[in-house]
Design a protein around this motif. Structure first.
Motif, PDB file in Angstrom:
ATOM      1  N   MET A   1     -32.126   9.170  84.957  1.00 25.47           N
ATOM      2  CA  MET A   1     -33.024   8.576  84.264  1.00 25.47           C
ATOM      3  C   MET A   1     -32.776   8.088  82.915  1.00 25.47           C
ATOM      4  O   MET A   1     -31.887   8.710  82.294  1.00 25.47           O
ATOM      5  CB  MET A   1     -34.122   9.596  83.970  1.00 25.47           C
ATOM      6  N   PRO A   2     -33.158   6.948  82.596  1.00 28.77           N
ATOM      7  CA  PRO A   2     -32.693   6.444  81.304  1.00 28.77           C
ATOM      8  C   PRO A   2     -33.329   7.162  80.040  1.00 28.77           C
ATOM      9  O   PRO A   2     -34.414   7.612  80.189  1.00 28.77           O
ATOM     10  CB  PRO A   2     -33.247   4.840  81.283  1.00 28.77           C
ATOM     11  N   ILE A   3     -32.781   6.928  78.850  1.00 33.44           N
ATOM     12  CA  ILE A   3     -33.315   7.334  77.718  1.00 33.44           C
ATOM     13  C   ILE A   3     -34.358   6.110  77.425  1.00 33.44           C
ATOM     14  O   ILE A   3     -34.088   5.145  77.530  1.00 33.44           O
ATOM     15  CB  ILE A   3     -32.444   7.578  76.511  1.00 33.44           C
ATOM     16  N   TYR A   4     -35.188   6.639  76.607  1.00 34.72           N
ATOM     17  CA  TYR A   4     -36.165   5.438  76.178  1.00 34.72           C
ATOM     18  C   TYR A   4     -36.146   5.322  74.533  1.00 34.72           C
ATOM     19  O   TYR A   4     -36.061   6.052  73.727  1.00 34.72           O
ATOM     20  CB  TYR A   4     -37.615   5.931  76.454  1.00 34.72           C
ATOM     21  N   SER A   5     -36.339   3.840  74.321  1.00 31.76           N
ATOM     22  CA  SER A   5     -36.495   3.587  72.871  1.00 31.76           C
ATOM     23  C   SER A   5     -37.814   3.901  72.607  1.00 31.76           C
ATOM     24  O   SER A   5     -38.704   3.886  73.419  1.00 31.76           O
ATOM     25  CB  SER A   5     -35.980   2.033  72.523  1.00 31.76           C
ATOM     26  N   MET A   6     -38.286   4.020  71.342  1.00 27.96           N
ATOM     27  CA  MET A   6     -39.504   3.844  70.916  1.00 27.96           C
ATOM     28  C   MET A   6     -40.189   2.611  70.269  1.00 27.96           C
ATOM     29  O   MET A   6     -41.297   2.489  69.899  1.00 27.96           O
ATOM     30  CB  MET A   6     -39.858   4.760  69.716  1.00 27.96           C
ATOM     31  N   THR A   7     -39.404   1.527  70.477  1.00 28.14           N
ATOM     32  CA  THR A   7     -39.683   0.138  70.262  1.00 28.14           C
ATOM     33  C   THR A   7     -40.168  -0.503  71.530  1.00 28.14           C
ATOM     34  O   THR A   7     -39.319  -0.791  72.422  1.00 28.14           O
ATOM     35  CB  THR A   7     -38.670  -0.844  69.416  1.00 28.14           C
ATOM     36  N   GLU A 244     -37.922  14.046  76.395  1.00 25.53           N
ATOM     37  CA  GLU A 244     -37.638  13.844  74.981  1.00 25.53           C
ATOM     38  C   GLU A 244     -36.396  14.194  74.622  1.00 25.53           C
ATOM     39  O   GLU A 244     -36.215  15.507  74.529  1.00 25.53           O
ATOM     40  CB  GLU A 244     -38.763  14.552  74.267  1.00 25.53           C
ATOM     41  N   VAL A 245     -35.426  13.453  74.244  1.00 22.40           N
ATOM     42  CA  VAL A 245     -33.907  14.097  73.951  1.00 22.40           C
ATOM     43  C   VAL A 245     -33.776  13.647  72.342  1.00 22.40           C
ATOM     44  O   VAL A 245     -32.626  13.858  71.987  1.00 22.40           O
ATOM     45  CB  VAL A 245     -32.944  13.313  74.893  1.00 22.40           C
ATOM     46  N   GLY A 246     -34.597  12.693  71.869  1.00 22.51           N
ATOM     47  CA  GLY A 246     -34.149  12.187  70.515  1.00 22.51           C
ATOM     48  C   GLY A 246     -33.931  13.294  69.566  1.00 22.51           C
ATOM     49  O   GLY A 246     -33.117  13.399  68.603  1.00 22.51           O
ATOM     50  N   LYS A 247     -34.914  14.363  69.456  1.00 31.24           N
ATOM     51  CA  LYS A 247     -34.695  15.403  68.363  1.00 31.24           C
ATOM     52  C   LYS A 247     -33.484  16.014  68.610  1.00 31.24           C
ATOM     53  O   LYS A 247     -32.596  16.593  67.646  1.00 31.24           O
ATOM     54  CB  LYS A 247     -36.015  16.300  68.603  1.00 31.24           C
ATOM     55  N   LYS A 248     -32.978  16.360  70.004  1.00 27.25           N
ATOM     56  CA  LYS A 248     -32.008  17.338  70.421  1.00 27.25           C
ATOM     57  C   LYS A 248     -30.707  16.455  70.034  1.00 27.25           C
ATOM     58  O   LYS A 248     -29.722  17.192  69.517  1.00 27.25           O
ATOM     59  CB  LYS A 248     -32.114  17.769  71.890  1.00 27.25           C
ATOM     60  N   GLU A 289     -22.418   8.956  61.551  1.00 29.33           N
ATOM     61  CA  GLU A 289     -23.769   8.296  60.703  1.00 29.33           C
ATOM     62  C   GLU A 289     -24.126   7.054  61.722  1.00 29.33           C
ATOM     63  O   GLU A 289     -25.393   6.846  61.589  1.00 29.33           O
ATOM     64  CB  GLU A 289     -23.142   7.858  59.357  1.00 29.33           C
ATOM     65  N   LYS A 290     -23.566   6.197  62.242  1.00 29.51           N
ATOM     66  CA  LYS A 290     -23.788   5.092  62.958  1.00 29.51           C
ATOM     67  C   LYS A 290     -24.780   5.820  64.199  1.00 29.51           C
ATOM     68  O   LYS A 290     -25.778   5.028  64.416  1.00 29.51           O
ATOM     69  CB  LYS A 290     -22.584   4.496  63.628  1.00 29.51           C
ATOM     70  N   ALA A 291     -24.307   6.781  64.686  1.00 26.97           N
ATOM     71  CA  ALA A 291     -25.032   7.305  65.761  1.00 26.97           C
ATOM     72  C   ALA A 291     -26.574   7.694  65.444  1.00 26.97           C
ATOM     73  O   ALA A 291     -27.316   7.578  66.102  1.00 26.97           O
ATOM     74  CB  ALA A 291     -24.469   8.375  66.686  1.00 26.97           C
ATOM     75  N   ARG A 292     -26.633   8.377  64.289  1.00 27.75           N
ATOM     76  CA  ARG A 292     -27.689   8.891  63.629  1.00 27.75           C
ATOM     77  C   ARG A 292     -28.814   7.574  63.411  1.00 27.75           C
ATOM     78  O   ARG A 292     -30.007   8.233  63.672  1.00 27.75           O
ATOM     79  CB  ARG A 292     -27.447   9.816  62.363  1.00 27.75           C
ATOM     80  N   GLU A 293     -28.341   6.540  62.928  1.00 24.21           N
ATOM     81  CA  GLU A 293     -29.141   5.381  62.837  1.00 24.21           C
ATOM     82  C   GLU A 293     -29.854   5.063  64.222  1.00 24.21           C
ATOM     83  O   GLU A 293     -30.826   4.723  64.195  1.00 24.21           O
ATOM     84  CB  GLU A 293     -28.403   4.279  62.050  1.00 24.21           C
ATOM     85  N   GLN A 294     -29.069   5.058  65.245  1.00 27.95           N
ATOM     86  CA  GLN A 294     -29.530   4.795  66.442  1.00 27.95           C
ATOM     87  C   GLN A 294     -30.716   5.510  66.960  1.00 27.95           C
ATOM     88  O   GLN A 294     -31.444   5.237  67.542  1.00 27.95           O
ATOM     89  CB  GLN A 294     -28.360   4.538  67.363  1.00 27.95           C
ATOM     90  N   ILE A 295     -30.238   6.999  66.550  1.00 20.09           N
ATOM     91  CA  ILE A 295     -30.984   8.003  67.375  1.00 20.09           C
ATOM     92  C   ILE A 295     -32.543   7.988  66.764  1.00 20.09           C
ATOM     93  O   ILE A 295     -33.405   8.466  67.494  1.00 20.09           O
ATOM     94  CB  ILE A 295     -30.409   9.520  67.088  1.00 20.09           C
ATOM     95  N   GLN A 296     -32.645   7.438  65.611  1.00 25.99           N
ATOM     96  CA  GLN A 296     -33.991   7.320  64.962  1.00 25.99           C
ATOM     97  C   GLN A 296     -34.939   6.807  65.844  1.00 25.99           C
ATOM     98  O   GLN A 296     -36.082   6.946  65.634  1.00 25.99           O
ATOM     99  CB  GLN A 296     -33.858   6.889  63.466  1.00 25.99           C
ATOM    100  N   ASN A 297     -34.347   5.928  66.864  1.00 28.09           N
ATOM    101  CA  ASN A 297     -35.364   5.065  67.680  1.00 28.09           C
ATOM    102  C   ASN A 297     -35.523   5.487  69.205  1.00 28.09           C
ATOM    103  O   ASN A 297     -35.812   5.178  69.805  1.00 28.09           O
ATOM    104  CB  ASN A 297     -34.889   3.534  67.531  1.00 28.09           C
ATOM    105  N   VAL A 298     -34.726   6.732  69.507  1.00 28.37           N
ATOM    106  CA  VAL A 298     -35.059   7.391  70.503  1.00 28.37           C
ATOM    107  C   VAL A 298     -36.038   8.291  70.674  1.00 28.37           C
ATOM    108  O   VAL A 298     -36.186   9.191  70.066  1.00 28.37           O
ATOM    109  CB  VAL A 298     -33.502   8.115  70.964  1.00 28.37           C
ATOM    110  N   GLU A 299     -36.657   7.884  71.743  1.00 29.00           N
ATOM    111  CA  GLU A 299     -38.080   8.856  72.247  1.00 29.00           C
ATOM    112  C   GLU A 299     -37.397  10.524  72.205  1.00 29.00           C
ATOM    113  O   GLU A 299     -36.489  10.683  73.123  1.00 29.00           O
ATOM    114  CB  GLU A 299     -38.761   8.375  73.316  1.00 29.00           C
TER     115      GLU A 299
END
Length: 299
Positions: A1-7, A244-248, A289-299
């Motif tokens: 299953m893919p991860i989902y963006s919130m955009t 929901e994996v973004g917070k984890k 830090e780059k990864a954290r910027e991307q994670i902000q948009n992961v559901e």
């Protein structure tokens, strides 16, 4: 299953009958929780509750805006403000008589006055409202599927970026692990020499070496490297999972950043190849830090 963006964005245009059409659009951006905003015409309170329920069933996180725009077709009739126009004509005629001037009023100019033209909006009857609500309820699930399809495509792009960051992070960890034995030896030699210089010639050499061993052990970065490797593995597992994996993922990146900081604090000032460890540690922090910027948009 893919991860989902919130955009994501989705839109449907539907014809209910000869006189009634509507456009249903759905837009979502990143948000810590699920934040739903609806923009509906008046008289659709019951529909609003159903739409909110559907959105909460299908979406986990994100700021979501749903807009329903209704086109009533031939139900709008153009007209003019009789009182405003007659008042203007009366004022024009009075001025012409008072000043004895010639001329005729400009009808185009009159109709351009604010409020001169009006639309007779007859509204939407109860039958049309009922038909509209029923149609929207039928279309909300296909609309959500379209939105989630787009969010999944965006999620694939995010996953590729995150996996590339993880690969670079893992390479940095491996590089530090290879340098660790030599740096520890250099640290022990440097510490021993400093203690000898401080204590002079009269000291218990065995006791001194024991104390050095304790200090070196406290400065060992093996645990930080092991935990970092574990976090990277867990991160990869979450990327391959669903839900929901973004917070984890964000929490894991915080832990990785903590390990990188500890590693840097333990190896600072060693010199020699310790400088290379510092470079690798800073590279770790940059990737995190780059990864954290991307994670902000992961559901």
């Amino acid at each position: 299953m893919p991860i989902y963006s919130m955009t994501g964005f989705a839109r449907l245009q539907v014809r209910v009958n000869d006189q009634l059409n509507y456009t249903l659009s759905l837009k979502s951006v990143n948000h810590r929780f699920l934040d739903v905003q609806l923009r509906l015409p008046n008289g659709l309170d019951a529909l609003e509750m159903e739409l909110r329920r559907a959105l909460k069933e299908h979406l986990v996180r994100g700021h979501v805006e749903l807009m329903l725009s209704v086109d009533r077709g031939g139900q709008q009739v153009a007209g003019y403000n009789r009182d405003l126009v007659s008042g203007y004509l009366a004022a024009f005629n009075a001025a012409r008589e008072d000043f004895g001037i010639q001329g005729q009023p400009d009808l185009n100019g009159i109709l351009r006055l604010p409020g001169a033209l009006q639309s007779d909006n007859r509204g939407t009857g109860d039958e049309d409202l009922a038909a509209l609500a029923e149609s929207v309820q039928q279309q909300i699930v296909p609309l959500l599927k379209e939105l989630k399809t787009m969010r999944a495509r965006e999620g694939e792009s995010l996953e590729a970026i995150l996996r590339a960051s993880l690969d670079r992070l893992a390479e940095a960890v491996e590089g530090v692990a290879m340098l660790r034995p030599e740096v520890e030896q250099r640290y022990q030699e440097r510490l021993t020499q400093r203690l000898i210089n401080a204590t002079g010639t009269e000291f218990n050499r065995q006791r001194l070496l024991e104390e050095v061993a304790v200090l070196v052990d406290r400065s060992d970065i093996a645990e930080e490297l092991a935990r970092m490797t574990t976090h990277i593995g867990h991160f990869r597992e979450l990327l391959a999972s669903s839900g929901e994996v973004g917070k984890k993922l964000d929490f894991l990146l915080q832990e990785m950043n903590r390990e990188a900081n500890t590693l840097l604090s333990k190896t600072g000032g060693v010199g020699g190849k310790g400088t290379r460890i510092t470079e690798l540690g800073l590279a770790m922090k940059a990737e995190i830090e780059k990864a954290r910027e991307q994670i902000q948009n992961v559901e």
